[in-house]
Write an enzyme that holds these catalytic residues in place. Structure first.
Site, PDB file in Angstrom:
ATOM      1  N   SER A  11       1.469  -6.629  -4.310  1.00 38.20           N
ATOM      2  CA  SER A  11       0.114  -7.007  -3.923  1.00 38.20           C
ATOM      3  C   SER A  11      -0.902  -5.981  -4.437  1.00 38.20           C
ATOM      4  O   SER A  11      -2.075  -6.287  -4.579  1.00 38.20           O
ATOM      5  CB  SER A  11       0.023  -7.089  -2.405  1.00 38.20           C
ATOM      6  OG  SER A  11       0.402  -5.855  -1.830  1.00 38.20           O
ATOM      7  N   TYR A  42      -1.626  -8.534   1.210  1.00 38.36           N
ATOM      8  CA  TYR A  42      -0.828  -9.743   1.402  1.00 38.36           C
ATOM      9  C   TYR A  42      -0.318  -9.817   2.852  1.00 38.36           C
ATOM     10  O   TYR A  42      -0.068 -10.896   3.368  1.00 38.36           O
ATOM     11  CB  TYR A  42       0.393  -9.733   0.472  1.00 38.36           C
ATOM     12  CG  TYR A  42       0.135 -10.144  -0.961  1.00 38.36           C
ATOM     13  CD1 TYR A  42      -1.153 -10.258  -1.483  1.00 38.36           C
ATOM     14  CD2 TYR A  42       1.207 -10.425  -1.813  1.00 38.36           C
ATOM     15  CE1 TYR A  42      -1.363 -10.624  -2.806  1.00 38.36           C
ATOM     16  CE2 TYR A  42       1.010 -10.806  -3.121  1.00 38.36           C
ATOM     17  CZ  TYR A  42      -0.271 -10.897  -3.623  1.00 38.36           C
ATOM     18  OH  TYR A  42      -0.466 -11.270  -4.927  1.00 38.36           O
ATOM     19  N   GLY A  43      -0.138  -8.665   3.442  1.00 38.57           N
ATOM     20  CA  GLY A  43       0.563  -8.575   4.735  1.00 38.57           C
ATOM     21  C   GLY A  43      -0.137  -9.211   5.918  1.00 38.57           C
ATOM     22  O   GLY A  43       0.441  -9.352   6.990  1.00 38.57           O
ATOM     23  N   THR A 185       5.835  -1.252   1.045  1.00 42.95           N
ATOM     24  CA  THR A 185       5.682  -0.345  -0.099  1.00 42.95           C
ATOM     25  C   THR A 185       5.052   1.002   0.272  1.00 42.95           C
ATOM     26  O   THR A 185       5.365   2.027  -0.318  1.00 42.95           O
ATOM     27  CB  THR A 185       4.758  -1.003  -1.148  1.00 42.95           C
ATOM     28  OG1 THR A 185       3.622  -1.571  -0.471  1.00 42.95           O
ATOM     29  CG2 THR A 185       5.480  -2.076  -1.925  1.00 42.95           C
ATOM     30  N   HIS A 186       4.134   0.972   1.244  1.00 41.68           N
ATOM     31  CA  HIS A 186       3.359   2.174   1.542  1.00 41.68           C
ATOM     32  C   HIS A 186       4.074   3.181   2.457  1.00 41.68           C
ATOM     33  O   HIS A 186       3.698   4.338   2.530  1.00 41.68           O
ATOM     34  CB  HIS A 186       2.050   1.776   2.242  1.00 41.68           C
ATOM     35  CG  HIS A 186       1.073   1.089   1.343  1.00 41.68           C
ATOM     36  ND1 HIS A 186       1.405  -0.015   0.588  1.00 41.68           N
ATOM     37  CD2 HIS A 186      -0.235   1.349   1.076  1.00 41.68           C
ATOM     38  CE1 HIS A 186       0.346  -0.405  -0.098  1.00 41.68           C
ATOM     39  NE2 HIS A 186      -0.659   0.403   0.183  1.00 41.68           N
TER      40      HIS A 186
END
Ligand code: DGL
Length: 266
Positions: A11, A42-43, A185-186
């Site tokens: 994203s 996106y989340g 991802t973060h």
């Protein structure tokens, strides 16, 4: 085909953590990365929207000659992996299954925590992934949407981050989990804060497992690139504020070759 790139999308730029691992494990592969920064995050969006965005992202990577695609975004993998796989002729690897396999390998008491965006947690994708490999584990999910903004802000060890992490993760201590899956991802960038709160348990960042899985798949299909030194081309749908500074934090090296593109919508 062997010289064709591996296509990776996310994203935004958080998926560069997966690029970093793939470049470490497969330094000779060319990589094309697409970060859909214009439509991030996106989340917090609907399943339908993320399926549509994921198909468009994958199509772009195919137009660049991708021989294999990695969905580096956990939110996308949660709701769109199977649909993207069905629509493409090349292998498509997501980030959930590899992490689940690692967690099963590490856990002793089979109590596993999962943290991710709201979409990832409420999709039930992790529970499904455990069932798929026939493992009976107690899976406790917790949506932690604020972590994404905190990382983008660079508040990796800020007192506010610690307080929020305490609120999100504190209850896991009573659940007695011995392993936690970082399903976004973060989140690997907040590892130190997690360790401070949760102490010595297993932390699974799937990036490494994904790299190993990609390497195995290329070997199996005889698609490895033999030549020396792979290139990395980064495409973003918006060159948003501070993207380079934040991107380099994820990638662990300077972002040299990047450009903005517009995706063809349906
Ligand atoms: N890349 C997303 C994920 O891994 C996090 C950021 C977003 O919400 O788009 O779920």
């Amino acid at each position: 085909m062997n010289n064709n790139p591996i296509g990776i999308f996310d994203s935004g730029i958080g998926g560069l953590t997966v690029v970093k691992e793939i470049r470490r494990i497969l330094p000779n592969e060319n990589i094309v990365y697409l970060g859909d920064t214009a439509r991030l995050p996106y989340g917090t969006k609907s399943v339908d929207a993320i399926i549509q965005f994921s198909l468009e992202n994958a199509e772009f990577l195919i137009s660049r000659g991708a021989k294999l695609i990695v969905i580096a975004c956990y939110s996308s993998t949660s709701v769109a992996l199977e649909i993207v796989q069905k629509n493409l002729a090349v292998p498509v690897i997501g980030v959930i299954q590899p992490g689940v396999e690692k967690a099963v390998e590490l856990t002793k008491n089979r109590k596993i925590g999962v943290i991710g965006t709201s979409l990832t947690i409420y999709s039930g994708a992790y529970e499904k992934a455990f069932r798929k490999i026939g493992e009976r584990c107690e899976v406790l999910g917790k949506a932690c949407p604020l972590f994404v903004s905190l990382v983008e802000e660079g508040w990796l060890d800020h007192p506010a981050t610690e307080r929020i992490a305490q609120t999100y993760l504190g209850p896991f201590k009573e659940d007695n989990i011995d392993t936690i899956l970082l399903g976004c991802t973060h989140f690997p960038l907040l590892m130190q804060v997690f360790q401070k709160i949760m102490g010595k348990i297993n932390y699974v960042d799937a990036a490494r497992e994904v790299g190993t899985m990609v390497a195995e798949e290329l070997r199996k299909l005889d698609l490895e690139r033999g030549e020396q030194g792979g290139d990395l081309a980064i495409y973003l749908t918006d060159l948003s504020m501070n993207f380079k500074e934040i991107g380099e934090r994820f990638l662990g090296e300077p972002m040299r070759n990047f450009s903005r593109i517009t995706l063809k919508g349906k």
